[in-house]
Design a protein around this motif. Structure first.
Motif, PDB file in Angstrom:
ATOM      1  N   ARG A  38       0.837  -1.188   0.000  1.00 36.42           N
ATOM      2  CA  ARG A  38       0.000   0.000   0.000  1.00 36.42           C
ATOM      3  C   ARG A  38       0.875   1.243   0.000  1.00 36.42           C
ATOM      4  NH1 ARG A  38      -2.663  -0.158   6.124  1.00 36.42           N
ATOM      5  NH2 ARG A  38      -0.760   0.405   7.285  1.00 36.42           N
ATOM      6  N   GLN A  39       0.313   2.336  -0.484  1.00 36.06           N
ATOM      7  CA  GLN A  39       1.014   3.606  -0.512  1.00 36.06           C
ATOM      8  C   GLN A  39       0.039   4.715  -0.136  1.00 36.06           C
ATOM      9  OE1 GLN A  39       3.057   4.532  -4.191  1.00 36.06           O
ATOM     10  NE2 GLN A  39       4.462   5.890  -3.104  1.00 36.06           N
ATOM     11  N   ALA A  40       0.317   5.367   0.988  1.00 30.51           N
ATOM     12  CA  ALA A  40      -0.478   6.483   1.461  1.00 30.51           C
ATOM     13  C   ALA A  40       0.100   7.785   0.920  1.00 30.51           C
ATOM     14  CB  ALA A  40      -0.501   6.504   2.990  1.00 30.51           C
ATOM     15  N   PRO A  41      -0.712   8.854   0.873  1.00 30.56           N
ATOM     16  CA  PRO A  41      -0.203  10.136   0.377  1.00 30.56           C
ATOM     17  C   PRO A  41       1.036  10.592   1.136  1.00 30.56           C
ATOM     18  CG  PRO A  41      -2.580  10.204   0.584  1.00 30.56           C
ATOM     19  CD  PRO A  41      -2.136   8.920   1.223  1.00 30.56           C
ATOM     20  N   GLY A  42       2.080  10.953   0.400  1.00 24.04           N
ATOM     21  CA  GLY A  42       3.308  11.433   1.000  1.00 24.04           C
ATOM     22  C   GLY A  42       4.169  10.363   1.631  1.00 24.04           C
ATOM     23  N   LYS A  43       3.806   9.094   1.477  1.00 19.37           N
ATOM     24  CA  LYS A  43       4.541   7.996   2.089  1.00 19.37           C
ATOM     25  C   LYS A  43       5.140   7.084   1.027  1.00 19.37           C
ATOM     26  CE  LYS A  43       3.236   9.052   6.332  1.00 19.37           C
ATOM     27  NZ  LYS A  43       4.193   9.467   7.387  1.00 19.37           N
ATOM     28  N   GLN A  44       6.126   6.289   1.441  1.00 20.89           N
ATOM     29  CA  GLN A  44       6.698   5.272   0.580  1.00 20.89           C
ATOM     30  C   GLN A  44       5.766   4.065   0.512  1.00 20.89           C
ATOM     31  OE1 GLN A  44       9.796   5.538  -1.155  1.00 20.89           O
ATOM     32  NE2 GLN A  44       9.425   7.664  -0.553  1.00 20.89           N
ATOM     33  N   ARG A  45       5.843   3.332  -0.588  1.00 22.94           N
ATOM     34  CA  ARG A  45       5.084   2.106  -0.703  1.00 22.94           C
ATOM     35  C   ARG A  45       5.631   1.085   0.297  1.00 22.94           C
ATOM     36  NH1 ARG A  45       3.666  -0.144  -6.613  1.00 22.94           N
ATOM     37  NH2 ARG A  45       2.964   2.046  -6.645  1.00 22.94           N
ATOM     38  N   GLU A  46       4.737   0.420   1.027  1.00 19.57           N
ATOM     39  CA  GLU A  46       5.145  -0.521   2.050  1.00 19.57           C
ATOM     40  C   GLU A  46       4.485  -1.875   1.847  1.00 19.57           C
ATOM     41  OE1 GLU A  46       3.846   0.209   6.051  1.00 19.57           O
ATOM     42  OE2 GLU A  46       1.898   1.002   5.438  1.00 19.57           O
ATOM     43  N   LEU A  47       5.197  -2.908   2.262  1.00 17.57           N
ATOM     44  CA  LEU A  47       4.666  -4.267   2.225  1.00 17.57           C
ATOM     45  C   LEU A  47       3.675  -4.448   3.360  1.00 17.57           C
ATOM     46  CD1 LEU A  47       4.766  -7.166   1.056  1.00 17.57           C
ATOM     47  CD2 LEU A  47       6.641  -7.615   2.650  1.00 17.57           C
ATOM     48  N   VAL A  48       2.479  -4.906   3.032  1.00 25.82           N
ATOM     49  CA  VAL A  48       1.421  -5.096   4.012  1.00 25.82           C
ATOM     50  C   VAL A  48       1.319  -6.551   4.444  1.00 25.82           C
ATOM     51  CG1 VAL A  48      -1.064  -4.930   4.438  1.00 25.82           C
ATOM     52  CG2 VAL A  48       0.110  -3.125   3.158  1.00 25.82           C
ATOM     53  N   ALA A  49       1.293  -7.472   3.483  1.00 26.37           N
ATOM     54  CA  ALA A  49       1.118  -8.885   3.791  1.00 26.37           C
ATOM     55  C   ALA A  49       1.687  -9.728   2.667  1.00 26.37           C
ATOM     56  CB  ALA A  49      -0.359  -9.220   4.003  1.00 26.37           C
ATOM     57  N   SER A  50       2.268 -10.869   3.029  1.00 29.96           N
ATOM     58  CA  SER A  50       2.874 -11.750   2.043  1.00 29.96           C
ATOM     59  C   SER A  50       2.977 -13.159   2.600  1.00 29.96           C
ATOM     60  CB  SER A  50       4.264 -11.247   1.633  1.00 29.96           C
ATOM     61  OG  SER A  50       5.148 -11.262   2.742  1.00 29.96           O
ATOM     62  N   PHE A  51       3.435 -14.087   1.751  1.00 31.58           N
ATOM     63  CA  PHE A  51       3.671 -15.471   2.132  1.00 31.58           C
ATOM     64  C   PHE A  51       5.165 -15.733   2.176  1.00 31.58           C
ATOM     65  CE2 PHE A  51      -0.380 -15.408  -0.146  1.00 31.58           C
ATOM     66  CZ  PHE A  51      -1.224 -15.994   0.791  1.00 31.58           C
ATOM     67  N   THR A  52       5.592 -16.560   3.116  1.00 31.15           N
ATOM     68  CA  THR A  52       6.981 -16.990   3.183  1.00 31.15           C
ATOM     69  C   THR A  52       7.186 -18.217   2.310  1.00 31.15           C
ATOM     70  OG1 THR A  52       6.724 -18.508   5.051  1.00 31.15           O
ATOM     71  CG2 THR A  52       7.030 -16.180   5.564  1.00 31.15           C
TER      72      THR A  52
END
Length: 115
Positions: A38-52
């Motif tokens: 996800r990417q919020a206004p003024g923020k860097q794109r971040e990993l929210v959820a994934s599989f190992t």
């Protein structure tokens, strides 16, 4: 090569729920290689959820206990169930899949949580 189609975003009140979907078409991909960012206004794109690699799930600290990632291997689809939404969750949410040698991204879906 791979087309990722997202759906499920929208406008909700604080405490509400949404379920995002991301379906892959074109080349066959592993649903285990799919993840949510996800990417919020003024923020860097971040990993929210994934599989190992071992098939477990990993979440950002900010969403642990509230979000759940799941998949349907037969449909090459990944889901993100979002509960107890907060205004801080407001962002554009993107599906991602690693399919060597490239990464593919969904078009993004807007999630807005009102105070």
């Amino acid at each position: 090569q791979v087309l990722l189609t997202e759906s499920g975003g929208g406008l909700v009140q604080t405490g509400g729920s949404l379920r995002l979907s991301c379906a892959a078409s074109g080349s066959r991909v592993s649903a285990n290689a799919m993840a949510w960012y996800r990417q919020a206004p003024g923020k860097q794109r971040e990993l929210v959820a994934s599989f190992t690699s071992g098939g477990s799930t990993v979440y950002a600290d900010s969403v642990k206990g509230r979000f759940t990632i799941s998949k349907d291997n037969a449909k090459a689809t990944v889901y993100l169930q979002m509960n107890s939404l907060k205004p801080e969750d407001t962002a554009v949410y993107y599906c991602n899949v690693r399919h060597w040698p490239l990464d593919y991204w969904g078009q993004g879906t807007q999630v807005t949580v009102s105070s």
